[in-house]
Design a protein around this motif. Structure first.
Motif, PDB file in Angstrom:
ATOM      1  N   LEU A 408       0.832  -1.205   0.000  1.00  0.00           N
ATOM      2  CA  LEU A 408       0.000   0.000   0.000  1.00  0.00           C
ATOM      3  C   LEU A 408       0.866   1.254   0.000  1.00  0.00           C
ATOM      4  O   LEU A 408       0.601   2.224  -0.734  1.00  0.00           O
ATOM      5  CB  LEU A 408      -0.925  -0.022   1.213  1.00  0.00           C
ATOM      6  N   TYR A 412       1.148   4.209  -3.223  1.00  0.00           N
ATOM      7  CA  TYR A 412       1.021   5.661  -3.105  1.00  0.00           C
ATOM      8  C   TYR A 412       2.121   6.372  -3.899  1.00  0.00           C
ATOM      9  O   TYR A 412       1.887   7.425  -4.510  1.00  0.00           O
ATOM     10  CB  TYR A 412       1.106   6.082  -1.643  1.00  0.00           C
ATOM     11  N   THR A 424      -6.112   4.087  -8.289  1.00  0.00           N
ATOM     12  CA  THR A 424      -7.146   4.520  -7.339  1.00  0.00           C
ATOM     13  C   THR A 424      -8.255   3.491  -7.249  1.00  0.00           C
ATOM     14  O   THR A 424      -8.803   3.240  -6.156  1.00  0.00           O
ATOM     15  CB  THR A 424      -7.707   5.887  -7.761  1.00  0.00           C
ATOM     16  N   LEU A 427      -6.998   0.876  -4.972  1.00  0.00           N
ATOM     17  CA  LEU A 427      -7.042   1.330  -3.576  1.00  0.00           C
ATOM     18  C   LEU A 427      -8.460   1.251  -3.020  1.00  0.00           C
ATOM     19  O   LEU A 427      -8.664   0.871  -1.858  1.00  0.00           O
ATOM     20  CB  LEU A 427      -6.506   2.756  -3.480  1.00  0.00           C
ATOM     21  N   ILE A 442      -6.114   5.323   4.826  1.00  0.00           N
ATOM     22  CA  ILE A 442      -6.244   5.103   3.388  1.00  0.00           C
ATOM     23  C   ILE A 442      -7.125   6.180   2.764  1.00  0.00           C
ATOM     24  O   ILE A 442      -6.840   6.685   1.665  1.00  0.00           O
ATOM     25  CB  ILE A 442      -6.808   3.697   3.119  1.00  0.00           C
ATOM     26  N   VAL A 446      -5.959   8.555  -0.253  1.00  0.00           N
ATOM     27  CA  VAL A 446      -6.695   8.626  -1.514  1.00  0.00           C
ATOM     28  C   VAL A 446      -7.083  10.068  -1.821  1.00  0.00           C
ATOM     29  O   VAL A 446      -7.033  10.513  -2.975  1.00  0.00           O
ATOM     30  CB  VAL A 446      -7.938   7.713  -1.471  1.00  0.00           C
TER      31      VAL A 446
END
Length: 964
Positions: A408, A412, A424, A427, A442, A446
């Motif tokens: 994760l 990014y 995205t 995610l 998160i 985002v």
């Protein structure tokens, strides 16, 4: 007689409980203390060995430290070996008895027995203090030139400890260290490379401690670093010899020749090549050779490759070598061993984060039409990493939570404008499956990605709405407020799309996504009229999108475009959906507050299109919370109810403080509300429920800085009315509304109002009068407080009229009249006069009529965000023109009155309340004790009363008992 070590171990193993074990250890510890006290030398080594066993079990053994010193001084090697072992385990660097071993260590260093000298060198390498290092460094230096490799390698480790404790001795031993690099023993070479690495690390730490910058001082070269840089060719040759070396049973590990020495050499080359282009050029070839010729089937090869990748990323290597390093880490990601995958993910994220400033600087230099091609050529390592994007995304599905978290973090860093939509979406998919404690972070990440790389406004809003649908419960307040800001700053077409989609999401939600409800209900209240018309979005069929709107739901440009359609809704359906949200027993208070504002605004939005039943239902829903236990809901319900009555032209009546006749709160002038509401009141009420104006992001940031106390003294002057306030705060022109701070909507502001209010225009209808008066800077004003709250005494306005947005003048000016907004005729008060009552139709006795102002239709606002619900109107005190007296309590002859005033005109948040106790009985009252409860957000300081005895209040000569 104490037990033997073997018997003690057997007894401890035979214990069935912890209590039995403690009893055995306590008994044996007592026997050892007795032997120490009686100086039983023949059992000293046995006792120390048993103390070592007890120390391993976690029991205290400090009483045997001095016995270790005695064994170290023994001439016999077995006892000396036990003594050194006990000193290494039972003593620490801070032990005072360690200084007693300095002389014994010096004697052992001169011993002809290499094993005795080796024991002393081991003790120095683990326990040497700064004083011991200075005393023993010459003896350690002699062993660096010893003919025995056994002593040379131990001396290198001991010297590393001495130089760590005394960095000023580094320059004295640089030449000796350089000469040892030609040693034939691999053990000596490993320790020498470790010593050189430690010297470089220590040299950098000393440089940083003196105030140097690790990134800025790239040209910094110390004497030891300069000497070591001359050895780069020798180090490269040594590493190349290891790669080409045949099978050697003494140094082979898993088919690789001496991986320990290779790892140490790569670490040293990384330190020498950092910020040095010449040294990096010399080692590029051997790094490429290591990366391509190392076998990866065993962990030894993986360790070498990992260290090689770190070296490539740290030195000034070319792009081809960096691509090779990224591909190596990509192969690590395909390994079944989670440890190797974790290392690969962590290294990739670290490399990208370390080179982020360089990429940002490159983007600034190559900004232009050929930026994309330049990026592909100069940042090929980043392009190589993008090829492994699918593998990184697959790591989000790994059962190991640590692998998922590292993947994760890496995703990014992988996001750019080309892949933002794909990553995205991944995610958001992971957001559905991730633990709840990770969702808030998160969501924030985002939001940052969407804000930085969003291809269009529609995609940004659509992504944030989807985010709130998935994790609205865990989303932070900034995510919700940012979504509302993006919607408010968008076009009318996008507002319609957002409102329709939010309404559908609220209808399908079970009431658990609090963030979705907050944003959705706010959006319905602001743009509810857009729901009454159908909406259809047709994505462009061509790849070049002239409108800038992306394909909805991730549809590629080569596929058939899909239209998004929403049918029109009737007002009753919209109201029923919002009402259904508030009727849930799990509905939080903040959602109810926003729903109340939504009902009030929908009443104004649907005034011309809805039927009478729907409008009446909205009015009832607004007034439903007038008896709520929440003070905020109760106050807003009364406010909004009065606003709706004003819009419909219904005058509202209130009972006076005496309980007799009624008076109109809108200032109609007639008793019982016989006079209709004026047009100015209706216009002001409609303005209060109008759409919120566009939010200025810079203004929001300034308000946040103001609340956090980070603003400078000049900035505070701008906020509270400095001379140059007009340059910092945008002034309204042409009748445009001022910009409001959306943080107040979602609880970020200091005001109590949960709903936004549009500010009235700063200019009036007379153009000539507007030209004559100087424009003043606007600020965020809650119009509801303008209508319902009684303004406090403030400095005189600028001559020529009262401007609601004008800043406080730096010098006193002539008094100007203040106009009652709801009165048919203007009323005014000078600077020292009593407070204007906005609910009365005529001036109070303490007020003197003044000529009408020069401005025909000025607006008045209260600088404080507070307001009063329909309640008994407080009477104006005749003793102090700047205070208000409110009767708070009356019972069996005792009356308590509160005199309320503002002591500081510049600090509107500070109020002074003086309680006056009036005794109308026949006898004094004893034991006076007053208790006051205030909300949590109010800070109260209450002083003791002037007296605990309240005398009979007979006349004006009686001294009243007061309490502040």
């Amino acid at each position: 007689m104490s037990l033997k070590l073997r018997d003690l171990i057997r007894q401890v193993r035979a214990c069935k409980t912890a209590a039995e074990e403690r009893a055995v250890i306590a008994k044996e510890s007592a026997m050892i203390r007795t032997a120490i006290r009686e100086e039983q030398e023949q059992y000293r080594h046995r006792n120390v060995a048993k103390l070592l066993f007890m120390h391993m079990l976690g029991y205290p053994t400090h009483f045997g430290q001095l016995e270790c010193m005695k064994l170290v001084a023994s001439p016999h090697f077995p006892e000396k070996r036990i003594g050194y072992l006990g000193m290494l385990l039972l003593l620490s660097e801070q032990a005072d008895v360690l200084m007693l071993a300095t002389n014994s260590l010096k004697n052992d260093l001169h011993s002809e027995n290499k094993f005795v000298a080796g024991l002393a060198l081991c003790a120095i390498g683990n326990l040497a203090t700064a004083d011991m290092s200075r005393d023993l460094a010459p003896e350690v230096d002699k062993h660096l030139g010893s003919a025995k490799p056994y002593l040379r390698k131990k001396a290198c480790l001991a010297m590393a400890r001495c130089l760590t404790k005394c960095p000023d001795m580094v320059e004295d031993f640089v030449d000796r260290v350089v000469s040892l690099l030609n040693d034939r023993s691999h053990g000596v070479l490993v320790t020498v490379v470790q010593l050189m690495t430690r010297v470089l690390v220590m040299d950098r730490e000393c440089h940083l401690a003196e105030g140097g910058d690790d990134d800025g001082d790239r040209d910094y070269e110390s004497p030891c670093r300069t000497a070591f840089l001359k050895l780069v060719p020798s180090l490269v040759k040594l590493l190349r010899n290891l790669l080409s070396m045949g099978y050697s049973p003494d140094h082979d590990v898993g088919g690789i020749s001496d991986p320990f020495l290779q790892v140490q050499l790569l670490t040293l080359l990384r330190l020498l090549g950092a910020h040095n282009a010449k040294a990096s050029e010399e080692m590029n070839d051997v790094l490429a050779q290591v990366a391509t010729n190392t076998e990866t089937s065993k962990n030894a090869g993986n360790a070498i490759l990992y260290e090689c990748v770190q070296t490539i990323m740290a030195v000034e290597s070319d792009d081809g070598l960096r691509v090779l390093a990224v591909n190596i880490l990509g192969r690590f990601l395909l390994n079944r061993d989670n440890n190797i995958r974790y290392v690969a993910l962590n290294t990739l994220a670290k490399c990208i984060a370390d080179r982020q400033p360089e990429r940002d600087e490159h983007d600034e230099q190559h900004r232009g039409p050929d930026a994309a091609s330049s990026d592909n050529s100069d940042n090929s390592a980043a392009s190589a990493l993008q090829r492994h994007r699918t593998t990184v995304v697959d790591c989000l599905k790994d059962p190991d939570i640590s692998i998922r978290q590292r993947a994760l973090e890496l995703i990014y860093h992988l996001v750019n404008r080309e892949n933002v939509e794909t990553l995205t979406a991944e995610l958001l998919n992971y957001l559905v499956l991730c633990p709840r404690e990770h969702r808030a972070d998160i969501c924030t990440r985002v939001l940052q990605v969407v804000d930085k790389f969003s291809p269009s406004d529609l995609w940004r809003v659509d992504t944030l709405i989807t985010l709130l649908t998935i994790a609205g419960r865990e989303s932070a307040a900034n995510v919700q407020s940012s979504t509302a800001v993006y919607i408010s700053r968008s076009s009318e077409d996008l507002r319609a799309y957002s409102t329709h989609k939010l309404l559908k999401a609220i209808r399908d939600d079970d009431g658990s996504q609090r963030g979705l409800l907050n944003v959705g209900i706010w959006c319905i209240g602001e743009y509810g009229d857009l729901l009454l018309t159908p909406y259809t979005y047709h994505p462009p069929s061509n790849a070049p999108n002239s409108t800038g709107l992306p394909d909805v739901d991730g549809i590629d440009s080569d596929e058939a475009p899909v239209s998004v359609s929403f049918s029109a809704l009737d007002p009753a359906t919209v109201v029923d959906i919002v009402e259904g949200v508030t009727n849930r027993h799990t509905c939080p208070l903040e959602v109810k507050q926003r729903a109340l504002t939504c009902f009030a605004k929908l009443r104004e939005r649907f005034a011309d299109v809805a039927d009478a039943d729907t409008l009446d239902k909205l009015h009832k829903l607004v007034r439903k919370s007038e008896g709520s236990q929440s003070l905020e809901l109760q106050l807003r319900s009364c406010e909004y109810g009065a606003l709706i009555n004003a819009i419909t032209g219904v005058s509202v009546k209130l009972t006076t403080a005496g309980g007799g006749e009624e008076e109109d709160i809108f200032g109609g002038g007639g008793l019982g509300g016989t006079t209709p509401v004026s047009d100015s009141v209706r216009s002001a009420a409609k303005e209060a429920l109008a759409r919120m104006p566009v939010v200025d992001i810079k203004l929001m940031q300034r308000k946040r800085d103001e609340r956090s106390g980070d603003m400078s003294e000049d900035g505070m002057g701008v906020v509270f009315g400095g001379d140059d306030a007009g340059d910092s705060v945008p002034a309204a022109s042409g009748g445009e509304p001022s910009l409001l701070d959306l943080d107040d909507i979602f609880g970020g502001g200091a005001t109590l109002a949960p709903a936004p209010a549009a500010a009235p225009p700063a200019q009036n209808g007379n153009a000539n009068a507007a030209k004559k008066s100087e424009p003043a800077a606007q600020s965020d004003v809650d119009l509801l407080s303008d209508i319902f709250s009684a303004p406090v005494a403030s400095p005189a306005p600028i001559p020529g009229g009262f401007d609601v947005f004008a800043t406080l003048p730096s010098q006193p000016a002539a008094p100007a009249p203040a106009v009652n907004m709801f009165a048919p005729q203007p009323a005014a008060s000078a600077l020292g006069s009593s407070i204007v009552d906005p609910f009365s139709s005529s001036p109070t006795p303490a007020m003197q009529p003044q000529p009408p102002p020069a401005v025909p239709s000025p607006a008045i606002s209260s600088p404080a965000p507070t307001m009063s619900a329909p309640s008994p109107t407080p009477s104006v005190s005749s003793s102090a023109s700047s205070s208000i007296t409110v009767q708070g309590f009356t019972h069996q002859g005792l009356t308590v009155e509160f005199e309320c005033s503002k002591t500081d005109a510049w600090n509107k948040q500070h109020s002074l309340l003086v309680a006056k106790f009036i005794n109308k009985t026949d006898a004094p009252l004893y034991g006076l004790h007053l208790q006051v409860a205030v909300p949590k957000y109010v800070t109260m300081e209450m002083k003791p009363p002037t007296s605990t005895t309240v005398p009979v209040t007979a006349g004006s000569s009686t001294k009243l008992v007061t309490q502040r």
